[in-house]
Design a protein around this motif. Structure first.
Motif, PDB file in Angstrom:
ATOM      1  N   GLN A 122       6.925   6.616 -49.790  1.00  0.00           N
ATOM      2  CA  GLN A 122       5.551   6.322 -49.381  1.00  0.00           C
ATOM      3  C   GLN A 122       5.185   4.877 -49.706  1.00  0.00           C
ATOM      4  O   GLN A 122       5.411   4.386 -50.803  1.00  0.00           O
ATOM      5  N   LEU A 123       4.617   4.183 -48.722  1.00  0.00           N
ATOM      6  CA  LEU A 123       4.179   2.804 -48.899  1.00  0.00           C
ATOM      7  C   LEU A 123       2.695   2.744 -49.239  1.00  0.00           C
ATOM      8  O   LEU A 123       2.276   1.958 -50.080  1.00  0.00           O
ATOM      9  N   GLU A 124       1.923   3.550 -48.545  1.00  0.00           N
ATOM     10  CA  GLU A 124       0.487   3.677 -48.766  1.00  0.00           C
ATOM     11  C   GLU A 124       0.046   4.961 -48.080  1.00  0.00           C
ATOM     12  O   GLU A 124       0.872   5.709 -47.565  1.00  0.00           O
ATOM     13  N   THR A 125      -1.250   5.222 -48.072  1.00  0.00           N
ATOM     14  CA  THR A 125      -1.739   6.432 -47.425  1.00  0.00           C
ATOM     15  C   THR A 125      -1.340   6.462 -45.952  1.00  0.00           C
ATOM     16  O   THR A 125      -1.581   5.495 -45.224  1.00  0.00           O
ATOM     17  N   GLN A 126      -0.714   7.548 -45.557  1.00  0.00           N
ATOM     18  CA  GLN A 126      -0.272   7.766 -44.172  1.00  0.00           C
ATOM     19  C   GLN A 126       0.672   6.674 -43.654  1.00  0.00           C
ATOM     20  O   GLN A 126       0.721   6.384 -42.474  1.00  0.00           O
ATOM     21  N   ARG A 127       1.478   6.131 -44.537  1.00  0.00           N
ATOM     22  CA  ARG A 127       2.492   5.155 -44.126  1.00  0.00           C
ATOM     23  C   ARG A 127       3.715   5.311 -45.019  1.00  0.00           C
ATOM     24  O   ARG A 127       3.606   5.262 -46.245  1.00  0.00           O
ATOM     25  N   TYR A 128       4.874   5.511 -44.372  1.00  0.00           N
ATOM     26  CA  TYR A 128       6.106   5.801 -45.095  1.00  0.00           C
ATOM     27  C   TYR A 128       7.270   4.991 -44.538  1.00  0.00           C
ATOM     28  O   TYR A 128       7.278   4.610 -43.361  1.00  0.00           O
ATOM     29  N   THR A 129       8.259   4.768 -45.404  1.00  0.00           N
ATOM     30  CA  THR A 129       9.553   4.279 -44.944  1.00  0.00           C
ATOM     31  C   THR A 129      10.448   5.496 -44.754  1.00  0.00           C
ATOM     32  O   THR A 129      10.685   6.248 -45.705  1.00  0.00           O
ATOM     33  N   ALA A 130      10.917   5.694 -43.530  1.00  0.00           N
ATOM     34  CA  ALA A 130      11.856   6.778 -43.238  1.00  0.00           C
ATOM     35  C   ALA A 130      13.264   6.204 -43.286  1.00  0.00           C
ATOM     36  O   ALA A 130      13.569   5.230 -42.593  1.00  0.00           O
ATOM     37  N   ILE A 131      14.125   6.797 -44.104  1.00  0.00           N
ATOM     38  CA  ILE A 131      15.513   6.338 -44.250  1.00  0.00           C
ATOM     39  C   ILE A 131      16.408   7.350 -43.542  1.00  0.00           C
ATOM     40  O   ILE A 131      16.568   8.482 -43.995  1.00  0.00           O
ATOM     41  N   LEU A 132      16.968   6.944 -42.420  1.00  0.00           N
ATOM     42  CA  LEU A 132      17.798   7.837 -41.605  1.00  0.00           C
ATOM     43  C   LEU A 132      19.265   7.466 -41.787  1.00  0.00           C
ATOM     44  O   LEU A 132      19.651   6.323 -41.565  1.00  0.00           O
ATOM     45  N   VAL A 133      20.056   8.455 -42.200  1.00  0.00           N
ATOM     46  CA  VAL A 133      21.503   8.274 -42.340  1.00  0.00           C
ATOM     47  C   VAL A 133      22.174   9.244 -41.374  1.00  0.00           C
ATOM     48  O   VAL A 133      22.024  10.463 -41.507  1.00  0.00           O
ATOM     49  N   ASP A 134      22.907   8.708 -40.377  1.00  0.00           N
ATOM     50  CA  ASP A 134      23.501   9.586 -39.378  1.00  0.00           C
ATOM     51  C   ASP A 134      24.833  10.154 -39.844  1.00  0.00           C
ATOM     52  O   ASP A 134      25.278   9.899 -40.973  1.00  0.00           O
ATOM     53  N   SER A 135      25.483  10.933 -38.978  1.00  0.00           N
ATOM     54  CA  SER A 135      26.719  11.624 -39.356  1.00  0.00           C
ATOM     55  C   SER A 135      27.874  10.677 -39.631  1.00  0.00           C
ATOM     56  O   SER A 135      28.863  11.061 -40.256  1.00  0.00           O
ATOM     57  N   ASP A 136      27.773   9.429 -39.183  1.00  0.00           N
ATOM     58  CA  ASP A 136      28.805   8.429 -39.456  1.00  0.00           C
ATOM     59  C   ASP A 136      28.545   7.664 -40.751  1.00  0.00           C
ATOM     60  O   ASP A 136      29.333   6.797 -41.135  1.00  0.00           O
ATOM     61  N   GLY A 137      27.405   7.963 -41.409  1.00  0.00           N
ATOM     62  CA  GLY A 137      27.063   7.273 -42.644  1.00  0.00           C
ATOM     63  C   GLY A 137      26.268   6.000 -42.443  1.00  0.00           C
ATOM     64  O   GLY A 137      25.974   5.291 -43.407  1.00  0.00           O
ATOM     65  N   SER A 138      25.888   5.697 -41.199  1.00  0.00           N
ATOM     66  CA  SER A 138      25.106   4.491 -40.914  1.00  0.00           C
ATOM     67  C   SER A 138      23.647   4.719 -41.308  1.00  0.00           C
ATOM     68  O   SER A 138      23.050   5.731 -40.938  1.00  0.00           O
ATOM     69  N   GLU A 139      23.084   3.778 -42.056  1.00  0.00           N
ATOM     70  CA  GLU A 139      21.706   3.906 -42.557  1.00  0.00           C
ATOM     71  C   GLU A 139      20.765   2.955 -41.824  1.00  0.00           C
ATOM     72  O   GLU A 139      21.074   1.781 -41.638  1.00  0.00           O
ATOM     73  N   GLN A 140      19.622   3.481 -41.415  1.00  0.00           N
ATOM     74  CA  GLN A 140      18.575   2.682 -40.790  1.00  0.00           C
ATOM     75  C   GLN A 140      17.233   3.045 -41.431  1.00  0.00           C
ATOM     76  O   GLN A 140      17.012   4.198 -41.821  1.00  0.00           O
ATOM     77  N   ARG A 141      16.328   2.054 -41.514  1.00  0.00           N
ATOM     78  CA  ARG A 141      15.005   2.274 -42.102  1.00  0.00           C
ATOM     79  C   ARG A 141      13.926   1.991 -41.056  1.00  0.00           C
ATOM     80  O   ARG A 141      14.014   1.003 -40.318  1.00  0.00           O
ATOM     81  N   TYR A 142      12.915   2.862 -41.031  1.00  0.00           N
ATOM     82  CA  TYR A 142      11.821   2.731 -40.071  1.00  0.00           C
ATOM     83  C   TYR A 142      10.500   2.994 -40.792  1.00  0.00           C
ATOM     84  O   TYR A 142      10.401   3.908 -41.613  1.00  0.00           O
TER      85      TYR A 142
END
Length: 218
Positions: free
Chosen positions: A76-96
């Motif tokens: 959580q960054l602030e109210t109603q705002r988050y960093t989503a950390i997605l790691v796919d089946s290949d192990g690649s990580e992306q942040r949104y």
């Protein structure tokens, strides 16, 4: 493996078309020169489209029964705002950075004709986008919306859209969306996303995520 081989075959076809085009273009002769030139240009254009279509198809993975496709965790960054950390089946990580109270993951699915399925060819999938949503209808209409594309098609050649149009029209190939139900975002929550022939399913992997789902469902 099927998608790698199939993409390689289509790429080879595209290269052959380009070589045929070059052969047409270098031939001498004034009378048929213009026609040959036009034919050559069309073959080059067709070959390029086929090659990029194959590259787009290569980005899909084979779906074997219910399959793990990603984990998604939240900070959580602030109210109603988050960093989503997605790691796919290949192990690649992306942040949104997502705004809202819930998140959703979408995937594209390609289902092949019955004859190919009988030969063991499984549906293909590609993660498509991740998005946030608000609980409140008013906020959903007026507040900031966040949607991110997870994969882009090469040079604007989208094989899934082509299959969706012509394949569905001819009733031989189904190109559909698989969508996970909106799930609550909470600081520290971790979810596992699995994909079946019917769509995506998000499951909690820790107590924070389980508590968030329980409170949301009440």
């Amino acid at each position: 493996m099927f998608y790698t081989i199939f993409s390689a075959v289509i790429t080879l076809l595209g290269v052959v078309l380009v070589l045929l085009a070059l052969k047409v273009l270098v031939r001498k002769g004034w009378l048929l020169g213009w026609l040959r030139g036009m034919a050559g240009v069309l073959l080059v254009f067709g070959g390029v489209i086929v090659v990029f279509g194959a590259l787009d198809l290569y980005s899909y993975k084979q779906l074997v029964e219910e399959e793990f496709v990603a984990t998604v965790s939240f900070e959580q960054l602030e109210t109603q705002r988050y960093t989503a950390i997605l790691v796919d089946s290949d192990g690649s990580e992306q942040r949104y950075e997502l705004a809202g109270d819930q998140w959703q993951l979408d995937a594209r699915l390609i289902k092949w004709p019955t004859a190919l399925q009988g030969a063991g060819v499984k549906p293909g999938y590609r993660l498509d986008r991740i998005s946030g949503r608000y609980y409140s209808l008013e906020e959903e209409r007026n507040a900031e919306r966040t949607v991110y594309a997870l994969n882009e098609s090469a040079m604007g050649i989208d094989i899934w859209e082509s299959f969706r149009g012509w394949g569905s029209f001819l009733n031989i190939i189904d190109a559909i969306y698989g969508t996970a139900t909106f799930v609550p975002m909470t600081d520290g929550a971790v979810y596992e996303v699995r994909l079946s022939n019917t769509g995506l399913l998000a499951r909690p992997l820790n107590d924070i995520a389980r508590t968030a789902l329980y409170q949301w469902s009440e």
